[in-house]
Design an enzyme around this catalytic site. Sequence first.
Site, PDB file in Angstrom:
ATOM      1  N   ASP A 340      81.992  40.621  97.564  1.00 38.09           N
ATOM      2  CA  ASP A 340      80.765  40.658  97.168  1.00 38.09           C
ATOM      3  C   ASP A 340      79.794  39.889  98.167  1.00 38.09           C
ATOM      4  O   ASP A 340      80.408  38.670  99.381  1.00 38.09           O
ATOM      5  CB  ASP A 340      79.972  40.410  95.903  1.00 38.09           C
ATOM      6  CG  ASP A 340      77.984  41.147  95.827  1.00 38.09           C
ATOM      7  OD1 ASP A 340      78.164  41.918  95.346  1.00 38.09           O
ATOM      8  OD2 ASP A 340      76.999  39.879  96.360  1.00 38.09           O
ATOM      9  N   GLU A 395      74.285  53.169  94.919  1.00 34.72           N
ATOM     10  CA  GLU A 395      74.714  54.050  95.755  1.00 34.72           C
ATOM     11  C   GLU A 395      73.993  54.879  97.168  1.00 34.72           C
ATOM     12  O   GLU A 395      72.930  55.454  96.920  1.00 34.72           O
ATOM     13  CB  GLU A 395      74.569  55.666  94.321  1.00 34.72           C
ATOM     14  CG  GLU A 395      74.632  55.072  93.346  1.00 34.72           C
ATOM     15  CD  GLU A 395      76.277  55.695  93.068  1.00 34.72           C
ATOM     16  OE1 GLU A 395      77.036  55.327  93.641  1.00 34.72           O
ATOM     17  OE2 GLU A 395      76.203  56.778  92.367  1.00 34.72           O
ATOM     18  N   SER A 422      78.856  57.762  90.786  1.00 40.18           N
ATOM     19  CA  SER A 422      78.424  58.130  89.405  1.00 40.18           C
ATOM     20  C   SER A 422      77.284  59.693  89.903  1.00 40.18           C
ATOM     21  O   SER A 422      77.424  60.884  89.502  1.00 40.18           O
ATOM     22  CB  SER A 422      77.705  57.713  88.388  1.00 40.18           C
ATOM     23  OG  SER A 422      76.048  57.018  89.084  1.00 40.18           O
ATOM     24  N   HIS A 443      84.463  56.797  86.832  1.00 37.54           N
ATOM     25  CA  HIS A 443      83.762  57.008  86.494  1.00 37.54           C
ATOM     26  C   HIS A 443      83.705  55.994  85.178  1.00 37.54           C
ATOM     27  O   HIS A 443      83.809  56.435  84.209  1.00 37.54           O
ATOM     28  CB  HIS A 443      82.607  58.492  87.002  1.00 37.54           C
ATOM     29  CG  HIS A 443      81.514  57.838  86.113  1.00 37.54           C
ATOM     30  ND1 HIS A 443      80.900  59.466  85.321  1.00 37.54           N
ATOM     31  CD2 HIS A 443      80.452  56.672  86.880  1.00 37.54           C
ATOM     32  CE1 HIS A 443      79.994  58.618  85.908  1.00 37.54           C
ATOM     33  NE2 HIS A 443      79.471  57.285  85.771  1.00 37.54           N
ATOM     34  N   ASN A 446      78.734  51.655  80.624  1.00 32.00           N
ATOM     35  CA  ASN A 446      78.051  50.829  80.652  1.00 32.00           C
ATOM     36  C   ASN A 446      78.144  50.902  79.637  1.00 32.00           C
ATOM     37  O   ASN A 446      77.359  52.044  78.748  1.00 32.00           O
ATOM     38  CB  ASN A 446      76.713  50.810  81.601  1.00 32.00           C
ATOM     39  CG  ASN A 446      76.277  49.472  81.879  1.00 32.00           C
ATOM     40  OD1 ASN A 446      76.875  48.415  81.085  1.00 32.00           O
ATOM     41  ND2 ASN A 446      75.498  49.320  81.951  1.00 32.00           N
ATOM     42  N   ASN A 493      77.639  62.830  82.803  1.00 32.42           N
ATOM     43  CA  ASN A 493      75.922  62.759  82.907  1.00 32.42           C
ATOM     44  C   ASN A 493      75.560  63.979  82.699  1.00 32.42           C
ATOM     45  O   ASN A 493      73.731  64.026  82.160  1.00 32.42           O
ATOM     46  CB  ASN A 493      75.777  62.017  83.661  1.00 32.42           C
ATOM     47  CG  ASN A 493      76.025  60.267  83.613  1.00 32.42           C
ATOM     48  OD1 ASN A 493      76.138  59.870  82.917  1.00 32.42           O
ATOM     49  ND2 ASN A 493      76.109  60.364  84.825  1.00 32.42           N
TER      50      ASN A 493
END
Length: 692
Positions: A340, A395, A422, A443, A446, A493
């Site tokens: 990161d 995203e 996603s 994918h 959570n 989703n």
Amino acid sequence: MDTGMMDKPYKHWQIEQDEENFVWLHLDKADSRTNTLSAAVLTELEDALNHLHQHPPRGLVIRSAKDNGFIAGADIGEFTGFDSQHAALEAIQRGHRIFNLLETLRCPTVALIHGYCLGGGMEMALACRYRIAEDDPDTRLGLPEVRLGIHPGFGGTVRTLEAAGPLTALNIMLTGRSFSARAAKKMGLIDYAVPKRHLLNAARSTLRKPPKKKPLAWWLTLLNHKLLRPWIAKYMIKTVAKKAARAHYPAPYALIDLWQHYADDREQMLREEAVSVANLLVGRTAQNLIRVFKLQETLKGLGQAQENKPNYVHVIGGGVMGGDIAAWCALQGYQVSIQDREHETLGRVIKRAFALYKKRQKIPRLISTTLDRLMPDLPGHGLARADIVIEAIFEDVEVKRQLFRDIEPRMKAEALLCTNTSSIPLEELAEALDKPERLVGLHFFNPVAKMPLIEIVRGKNSSDENVQRASAFAKSISRLPLPVSSSPGFLVNRVLMPYLIEAVVLAEEGIPLKVIDDEAVEFGMPMGPIELADTVGLDICLKVADILSQNMDISVPERLRTLVERGQLGKKSGQGFYAFKKGKPVKTPPDKDYIPPTDIQERLILRMVNEVIACLHDGVVENAELADAGIIFGTGFAPFRGGPMHYLQDRGARQVYKMLEQLQQRYGQRFAPSNGWQAWLEPEIAQEENDG
Ligand code: COA
């Protein structure tokens, strides 16, 4: 002395008789990776035990010749073949007879256990006089039958109560949890937990000089008293009811009833156990839960291991998803680096990882070994070493493309590149790559440590081999891979969103939030949709809804947008649809005289079913079985109903279709049957024409 056992021509059992006249029965179920108690295995065991009754040796040891474990239970594959309760009862009573033969042998008997010892395997061990298990993290003992909608059925209820006392025994059987050898020893399920190198000697010395068995503590026996049982049973029923409704999951209630009514009389309890389990086994809940077990095995099968097993995983993006993915991979044994741009972010990743390991591993030595495998990597050195690179940054197509351009030249030539996007079509991202075939979507859901599913997203360019590698990787981190095509929302989703949106529409119509959630829970969902949206985060829901609304006929409810604009994001901000206190939503009950509309459940559930049909029509997922598996493991869809497509077939596609048409008339276009219904209606129509 020779008992004449050696000539027995068994397919599944190997027999050994040693110089001390101990007989060793090694189970090695033919043509199978795993030992289970199939009818054939039991037939041979019955024959062997009859023989041993006539020619008793000095001692008997039962063990497994397979590396992976002792016995994984009765053969679940045979649970669906019964055409009546009577047939199921006969099979169960046969198991009772055989375990009774084992229990009544005149010589001492030992179950020598390594790996998993579950269900019928545990029951068999309990029918032996002594149980010795390897003290190793891979040893898992338990009675997981409730998860299949039944309870132990080969005398296990009685013998577990005798071994562990009522409170512990009922707890083991009601939760279906499995335990380490040490924990099982503490509970009284086994007699000794010993390291591998001492296993054989422990069995021999136990047989040479059988130790006296300690009786249960007096106060544990007291809890079985008929005056106390109704009180304890009442308390247990109350506890179970918080987790599972009797109408949906009858098995735990049947188990408590069995104990409450028959614990005084061993013989009768054994008889009633068989009847109870036969009733449960042919019921709808058990049959659907068995289906869920098989679906899970189907998904596991899609993750068959590849020749070159990856060792090193590099994750880019230390947000909640990226960080948790990295932590999970390290917990599963991979060497992992997490990259990161910010120190602080990496610090938070390690802190969360530590909390996870502490919870899961408990022992400081194991925790620090796992932490050693998780390397914070500000400059991204791990990239060049990685076999799998997982991108989990925010995203944004352009930022992701730029990242891919930057990292591809530094990756190993054969490394797999995965994205956790996603919402962005893989094809758009793959444009930035020299080798677009190396990109596959992984994918995750959570929270990563809890959600068992990973959608394996195939872009137009992804090669078959890489999709397979990604699936095998998912399996290797104890996750279920579900291959889906790269399309908005993938499967989970896309199906979840219309359901959540319908819940918000209901709320906008003035239906109390608690009523909406209760209706979904009553159907069998693990959590109501409003609470789910608050838990996931309303900002995330809004983002997914906005993306999906560009491609699907859904309109995002104003109320959702308003809440997000006000910063009321759900659980994480302490206020969403609900206010949260100590992490729990405060649910206000409706007025006493409030009468809810009768079609709330239909509105919620049929929007999901309708969308699954659309996904099948669009080829998002290959078939209805995989769709059911994905929705159950991705959303928790009422497992006892066997999945949305199974539910549709159970209820009758024509009937559901008619209901959808009615809802369309009442509430508008969003209930219009989607493309793809014909394939489900036609077989029923043909059947009706045939019948009539
Ligand atoms: N009946 C039939 N088959 C079983 C089985 C059972 N009780 N338990 C495991 N298997 C089979 C699996 O279907 C799989 O078959 P395959 O080789 O054809 O793919 C094989 O054993 C290995 O199982 P798998 O689940 O892939 O291995 P795993 O290491 O991930 O998990 C278990 C092993 C035993 C923990 C898991 O399979 C399990 O939970 N089984 C069910 C246990 C149970 O509920 N027993 C009570 C029945 S009364």
